[in-house]
Design an enzyme around this catalytic site. Structure first.
Site, PDB file in Angstrom:
ATOM      1  N   MET A  82       0.710  -1.033  -0.078  1.00 61.40           N
ATOM      2  CA  MET A  82      -0.065   0.183  -0.078  1.00 61.40           C
ATOM      3  C   MET A  82       0.644   1.328  -0.072  1.00 61.40           C
ATOM      4  O   MET A  82       2.193   1.242   0.209  1.00 61.40           O
ATOM      5  CB  MET A  82      -0.981   0.117   1.151  1.00 61.40           C
ATOM      6  CG  MET A  82      -2.073  -1.083   1.416  1.00 61.40           C
ATOM      7  SD  MET A  82      -3.379  -1.137   2.693  1.00 61.40           S
ATOM      8  CE  MET A  82      -4.032   0.489   2.287  1.00 61.40           C
ATOM      9  N   HIS A  83       0.062   2.319  -0.323  1.00 65.57           N
ATOM     10  CA  HIS A  83       0.679   3.825  -0.038  1.00 65.57           C
ATOM     11  C   HIS A  83       1.821   4.261  -1.263  1.00 65.57           C
ATOM     12  O   HIS A  83       2.276   5.408  -1.079  1.00 65.57           O
ATOM     13  CB  HIS A  83       1.159   3.932   1.304  1.00 65.57           C
ATOM     14  CG  HIS A  83       0.561   3.500   2.430  1.00 65.57           C
ATOM     15  ND1 HIS A  83      -0.626   3.877   2.516  1.00 65.57           N
ATOM     16  CD2 HIS A  83       0.976   2.472   3.334  1.00 65.57           C
ATOM     17  CE1 HIS A  83      -1.148   3.242   3.801  1.00 65.57           C
ATOM     18  NE2 HIS A  83      -0.019   2.380   4.203  1.00 65.57           N
ATOM     19  N   ASP A 241      -2.735  -4.873   0.430  1.00 65.07           N
ATOM     20  CA  ASP A 241      -2.291  -6.137   1.155  1.00 65.07           C
ATOM     21  C   ASP A 241      -2.925  -6.394   2.352  1.00 65.07           C
ATOM     22  O   ASP A 241      -2.996  -7.403   2.502  1.00 65.07           O
ATOM     23  CB  ASP A 241      -0.628  -5.976   1.087  1.00 65.07           C
ATOM     24  CG  ASP A 241       0.145  -4.958   1.920  1.00 65.07           C
ATOM     25  OD1 ASP A 241      -0.826  -4.126   2.306  1.00 65.07           O
ATOM     26  OD2 ASP A 241       1.255  -5.071   1.935  1.00 65.07           O
TER      27      ASP A 241
END
Length: 490
Positions: A82-83, A241
């Site tokens: 992520m991110h 995830d």
């Protein structure tokens, strides 16, 4: 067959499952090493994820065919780290390497956001404070330091969404992933126009939003040529995830909690409504299932701590050999403590400048002590999240273990002892790729809901009771004293 693809940090994994949740085949492909030009920087090439995804998909399809599973792929779901901030021009071409989740360079941008908008208002707008991990802060860093690149941005995606773009030609993002951008109104499950306007990010850069099991795209002709999946195959939105991993572990009802140790470590609790931490120490995100939210605490250096220890001090030894060493040491590591802040820390300290340390070394400290202290230190760091759950009244009825921390008996027992709670293992814990495949199957009607998909496919296998909870509770008291001292030193 349903295909789940997990675009992780170290590599991409593809798995194929049937309607009973049986894994028919899987294959993984490694990514190139993370680029870290300066301390705290972490970048990867998005096209390398696409290369690895093609290899992983081809390997899984080949393995399935060799095992006699020749049915076509009915639907595809994606998950991943992520991110990460993938910046694309109007033609969909990558403008620069992606700043990924563990990049810590953007604290000045976080400070600017907090000063401009206000800490409390940020949490009202996005359910979260400004942290270096989040996507928006990375965009602001590029605007300040690389304006020539910022001026060319037309689209912003996260890692798994970039892979979907290459597979389908479609720009899309799911609610759970978008929760980690700092641009989503998490409570109302929509982009926050106010955040975009306050920070100067054009709404046109943000892709359409979908719930996790929604079909948002189909394999294109080019994607079919690259992957071997039939053109027109439906592709579900999926999840980041953590959301997909929670689906794959059946963490959907309040009271259900997972503790997962991968590169990072996450304690994840499903909630029926948004539960906000006024201090911002926990993340509040939309879940991968429609109408569900979750809270989670994150330890940046979880499995990374064990890898660092091995690679730096014991390069000739396997993880199993090191774990066997640690079994020779009593719970509590004879007072040796490990603070796992190799990449700063998120929960509960929100401190990108935190630094890792061993504390309590004596002339009697052995290699075995160092190994056990690392395993315990990671569990203590995850325990911090359970402490916050108790403070905020978030119920914990069952804890399921996932990731590398669930695969060795010693680390499993350490977690039960540190959490002071029985922990469950699943019959087959296949991570986020499995959850992504369940979301894909739900999207095409194999199951009526994400909850039904989990009930049909996820089976607990073992319960581990605490044995040394009292000793670990005492050690945790000492562990909690480390961070203030380390911060003072820093």
């Amino acid at each position: 067959m349903f295909l789940g693809i997990d675009v992780g940090t170290g590599g991409t994994r593809a798995i194929l499952i049937d309607r009973n949740g049986k894994v028919l085949a899987s294959h993984s492909a490694e990514h190139a090493a993370i680029r870290s030009e300066h301390i705290g920087w972490a970048e990867q090439d998005p096209e390398d994820w696409w290369r690895a995804a093609q290899e992983a998909i081809a390997g899984a399809l080949r393995a399935a065919a060799e095992a006699g599973h020749t049915a076509p792929v009915e639907a595809v779901g994606l998950t991943g780290q992520m991110h990460g901030c993938v910046m694309l021009d109007a033609a969909g071409e990558v403008l620069r390497p992606a700043l990924i989740w563990c990049d810590q360079r953007t604290q000045p941008q976080c400070d600017w956001l907090t000063e401009k908008i206000g800490y409390e208002r940020l949490i009202e707008l996005t359910a979260n404070p400004a942290l270096p991990n989040f996507t928006l802060t990375k965009l602001l860093w590029v605007r300040e330091h690389q304006p020539q690149i910022f001026a060319k941005i037309a689209h912003v995606l996260c890692p798994k969404d970039f892979v979907r773009l290459r597979m389908t030609g479609t720009y899309a993002m799911d609610m759970q992933e978008a929760s980690g951008t700092l641009l989503l109104d998490v409570v109302h499950r929509r982009w926050s126009r106010e955040m975009a306007e306050l920070t100067g990010i054009p709404m046109s850069w943000l892709p359409p939003l979908f719930e996790g099991p929604e079909i948002c795209a189909r394999i294109s002709d080019a994607g079919a040529t690259a992957t071997g999946i039939k053109a027109g195959t439906p592709v579900a939105a999926g999840a980041g995830d953590q959301g997909a991993g929670a689906v794959g572990m059946g963490i959907l009802a309040p009271g259900s909690v997972s503790a997962t140790i991968g590169t990072s470590g996450v304690v994840f609790a499903a909630t029926a409504k948004p539960t906000l931490d006024p201090k911002g120490r926990l993340h509040t995100f939309c879940h991968a299932a429609p109408g569900v939210w979750h809270v989670m605490g994150v330890t940046n250096g979880a499995g990374l701590s064990f890898r660092y220890l091995r690679d730096t001090f014991f390069p000739a030894r396997s993880y199993d050999e090191l774990t066997s060493l640690a079994e020779q040491v009593a719970p509590g590591s004879d007072g040796l403590l490990w603070a796992p802040y190799l990449f700063g820390e998120r929960t509960p300290h929100l401190d990108p400048n935190a630094r890792a340390a061993f504390v309590g070394i004596t002339a009697s400290t052995t290699a075995a002590h160092f190994v056990r202290a690392v395993l315990e230190g990671v569990a203590f760091s995850l325990k911090d999240t359970f402490t916050l759950f108790k403070e905020l009244g978030i119920p914990v009825e069952k804890i399921r273990l996932g990731g590398g921390g669930a695969r060795g008996p010693l680390w499993r027992q350490i977690q039960a002892d540190v959490y002071g709670h029985a922990v469950e293992l699943l019959e087959a814990e296949e991570g986020g790729a499995f959850g992504a495949a369940l979301l894909a199957g739900t999207g095409v009607g194999a199951w009526p809901s994400v909850e039904a998909a989990c009930q049909a496919t996820i089976r607990p296998a073992q319960v581990i009771e605490p044995k040394h909870a009292e000793a670990m509770a005492l050690a945790y008291v000492h562990y909690r004293k480390m961070y203030p001292a380390l911060r003072t030193i820093g």
